[in-house]
Design a protein around this motif. Structure first.
Motif, PDB file in Angstrom:
ATOM      1  N   ARG A 166     -36.613 -60.875   1.997  1.00 54.53           N
ATOM      2  CA  ARG A 166     -37.587 -60.563   3.047  1.00 54.53           C
ATOM      3  C   ARG A 166     -36.959 -59.675   4.117  1.00 54.53           C
ATOM      4  NH1 ARG A 166     -39.095 -65.139   3.626  1.00 54.53           N
ATOM      5  NH2 ARG A 166     -41.109 -65.004   2.631  1.00 54.53           N
ATOM      6  N   LEU A 167     -35.771 -60.029   4.573  1.00 51.16           N
ATOM      7  CA  LEU A 167     -35.116 -59.259   5.630  1.00 51.16           C
ATOM      8  C   LEU A 167     -34.766 -57.852   5.167  1.00 51.16           C
ATOM      9  CD1 LEU A 167     -32.820 -62.051   7.109  1.00 51.16           C
ATOM     10  CD2 LEU A 167     -34.915 -61.110   8.097  1.00 51.16           C
ATOM     11  N   ILE A 168     -34.307 -57.723   3.938  1.00 47.66           N
ATOM     12  CA  ILE A 168     -33.958 -56.409   3.405  1.00 47.66           C
ATOM     13  C   ILE A 168     -35.215 -55.555   3.250  1.00 47.66           C
ATOM     14  CG2 ILE A 168     -32.993 -55.193   1.407  1.00 47.66           C
ATOM     15  CD1 ILE A 168     -30.976 -56.691   3.310  1.00 47.66           C
ATOM     16  N   CYS A 169     -36.300 -56.134   2.768  1.00 46.41           N
ATOM     17  CA  CYS A 169     -37.550 -55.383   2.609  1.00 46.41           C
ATOM     18  C   CYS A 169     -38.039 -54.823   3.940  1.00 46.41           C
ATOM     19  CB  CYS A 169     -38.633 -56.267   2.006  1.00 46.41           C
ATOM     20  SG  CYS A 169     -38.390 -56.638   0.264  1.00 46.41           S
ATOM     21  N   LEU A 170     -37.930 -55.606   4.985  1.00 47.85           N
ATOM     22  CA  LEU A 170     -38.406 -55.160   6.297  1.00 47.85           C
ATOM     23  C   LEU A 170     -37.569 -54.027   6.871  1.00 47.85           C
ATOM     24  CD1 LEU A 170     -39.408 -58.577   7.885  1.00 47.85           C
ATOM     25  CD2 LEU A 170     -40.927 -56.739   7.099  1.00 47.85           C
ATOM     26  N   GLU A 223     -34.956 -65.765  -1.088  1.00 50.80           N
ATOM     27  CA  GLU A 223     -36.234 -65.256  -0.587  1.00 50.80           C
ATOM     28  C   GLU A 223     -36.092 -64.692   0.815  1.00 50.80           C
ATOM     29  OE1 GLU A 223     -38.758 -68.651  -1.083  1.00 50.80           O
ATOM     30  OE2 GLU A 223     -38.801 -68.445  -3.264  1.00 50.80           O
ATOM     31  N   GLU A 224     -35.338 -65.362   1.659  1.00 50.43           N
ATOM     32  CA  GLU A 224     -35.167 -64.896   3.041  1.00 50.43           C
ATOM     33  C   GLU A 224     -34.329 -63.627   3.098  1.00 50.43           C
ATOM     34  OE1 GLU A 224     -36.149 -64.793   6.927  1.00 50.43           O
ATOM     35  OE2 GLU A 224     -36.946 -66.144   5.395  1.00 50.43           O
ATOM     36  N   VAL A 247     -32.440 -54.540  -2.331  1.00 45.30           N
ATOM     37  CA  VAL A 247     -32.446 -55.979  -2.608  1.00 45.30           C
ATOM     38  C   VAL A 247     -31.345 -56.318  -3.609  1.00 45.30           C
ATOM     39  CG1 VAL A 247     -33.760 -57.842  -3.696  1.00 45.30           C
ATOM     40  CG2 VAL A 247     -34.848 -56.394  -1.982  1.00 45.30           C
ATOM     41  N   THR A 248     -31.217 -55.521  -4.667  1.00 46.04           N
ATOM     42  CA  THR A 248     -30.176 -55.763  -5.666  1.00 46.04           C
ATOM     43  C   THR A 248     -28.789 -55.696  -5.036  1.00 46.04           C
ATOM     44  OG1 THR A 248     -31.561 -54.861  -7.423  1.00 46.04           O
ATOM     45  CG2 THR A 248     -29.215 -54.976  -7.867  1.00 46.04           C
ATOM     46  N   GLN A 249     -28.528 -54.646  -4.266  1.00 47.80           N
ATOM     47  CA  GLN A 249     -27.212 -54.485  -3.629  1.00 47.80           C
ATOM     48  C   GLN A 249     -26.924 -55.619  -2.647  1.00 47.80           C
ATOM     49  OE1 GLN A 249     -27.396 -50.623  -1.835  1.00 47.80           O
ATOM     50  NE2 GLN A 249     -27.080 -49.539  -3.771  1.00 47.80           N
ATOM     51  N   SER A 250     -27.896 -55.983  -1.846  1.00 50.54           N
ATOM     52  CA  SER A 250     -27.684 -57.019  -0.832  1.00 50.54           C
ATOM     53  C   SER A 250     -27.449 -58.384  -1.455  1.00 50.54           C
ATOM     54  CB  SER A 250     -28.884 -57.088   0.116  1.00 50.54           C
ATOM     55  OG  SER A 250     -29.002 -55.875   0.810  1.00 50.54           O
ATOM     56  N   LEU A 251     -28.221 -58.729  -2.487  1.00 56.08           N
ATOM     57  CA  LEU A 251     -28.016 -60.023  -3.142  1.00 56.08           C
ATOM     58  C   LEU A 251     -26.669 -60.079  -3.849  1.00 56.08           C
ATOM     59  CD1 LEU A 251     -31.569 -60.860  -4.512  1.00 56.08           C
ATOM     60  CD2 LEU A 251     -30.359 -61.928  -2.608  1.00 56.08           C
ATOM     61  N   ARG A 294     -45.532 -68.002   4.383  1.00 60.29           N
ATOM     62  CA  ARG A 294     -44.554 -66.974   4.039  1.00 60.29           C
ATOM     63  C   ARG A 294     -44.083 -67.055   2.600  1.00 60.29           C
ATOM     64  NH1 ARG A 294     -40.078 -66.400   8.497  1.00 60.29           N
ATOM     65  NH2 ARG A 294     -39.636 -64.544   7.314  1.00 60.29           N
ATOM     66  N   LYS A 295     -44.118 -68.196   1.984  1.00 55.28           N
ATOM     67  CA  LYS A 295     -43.628 -68.356   0.617  1.00 55.28           C
ATOM     68  C   LYS A 295     -44.443 -67.514  -0.376  1.00 55.28           C
ATOM     69  CE  LYS A 295     -40.490 -71.747   0.705  1.00 55.28           C
ATOM     70  NZ  LYS A 295     -39.161 -71.515   0.300  1.00 55.28           N
ATOM     71  N   GLN A 296     -45.641 -67.108  -0.007  1.00 50.45           N
ATOM     72  CA  GLN A 296     -46.491 -66.381  -0.931  1.00 50.45           C
ATOM     73  C   GLN A 296     -46.083 -64.923  -1.106  1.00 50.45           C
ATOM     74  OE1 GLN A 296     -50.347 -66.954   0.679  1.00 50.45           O
ATOM     75  NE2 GLN A 296     -50.433 -69.107   0.168  1.00 50.45           N
ATOM     76  N   ASP A 297     -45.360 -64.331  -0.177  1.00 56.37           N
ATOM     77  CA  ASP A 297     -45.034 -62.914  -0.290  1.00 56.37           C
ATOM     78  C   ASP A 297     -43.793 -62.642  -1.135  1.00 56.37           C
ATOM     79  OD1 ASP A 297     -43.265 -63.838   1.593  1.00 56.37           O
ATOM     80  OD2 ASP A 297     -43.947 -62.553   3.205  1.00 56.37           O
ATOM     81  N   ILE A 298     -42.850 -63.563  -1.201  1.00 53.37           N
ATOM     82  CA  ILE A 298     -41.654 -63.411  -2.030  1.00 53.37           C
ATOM     83  C   ILE A 298     -41.395 -64.725  -2.762  1.00 53.37           C
ATOM     84  CG2 ILE A 298     -39.163 -63.015  -2.054  1.00 53.37           C
ATOM     85  CD1 ILE A 298     -39.574 -61.270   0.422  1.00 53.37           C
TER      86      ILE A 298
END
Length: 110
Positions: free
Chosen positions: A29-33, A25-26, A87-91, A49-53
């Motif tokens: 979150r960082l990648i989205c920003l 989740e973290e 997100v896919t690439q980073s994970l 914060r848990k509600q957004d991701i």
């Protein structure tokens, strides 16, 4: 003169490494920003914060749910596509886990 030292490596695969869903989740979150035009729909207070991701695991699959706010003037489709790709690439790079599904919900355009 011909004395060579041989090092024998013994390596056993007896353990497992676990990664908490909070880490996924973290990272998400960082990648989205980092994507232009993205903001989160939920209050940025740490308690909420848990509600957004949300990251859910079933079997070998990882399902990520992202609630975003898109800034006014940005193309929603392009923003969502870029978020999904990054997100896919980073994970994959950071955890060696490929998300099986990424759902993006647009909560607001602001």
């Amino acid at each position: 003169t011909g004395n060579k030292v041989r090092i024998k490596h013994t390596h056993k695969n007896n353990g497992k490494i676990g990664i908490s869903p909070a880490v996924f989740e973290e990272i998400t979150r960082l990648i989205c920003l980092e994507v232009n035009g993205v903001d989160f729909a939920v209050d940025k207070n740490y308690l909420f914060r848990k509600q957004d991701i949300t990251c859910k695991f079933k079997g070998d699959g990882c399902h990520i749910i992202i609630n975003l706010r898109v800034k006014y003037g940005f193309n929603v489709e392009k923003v969502c596509k870029e978020v999904r790709e990054r997100v896919t690439q980073s994970l994959q790079y950071m955890t060696e886990v490929t998300p099986t599904k990424i759902d993006i919900f647009i909560a607001d355009v602001k």
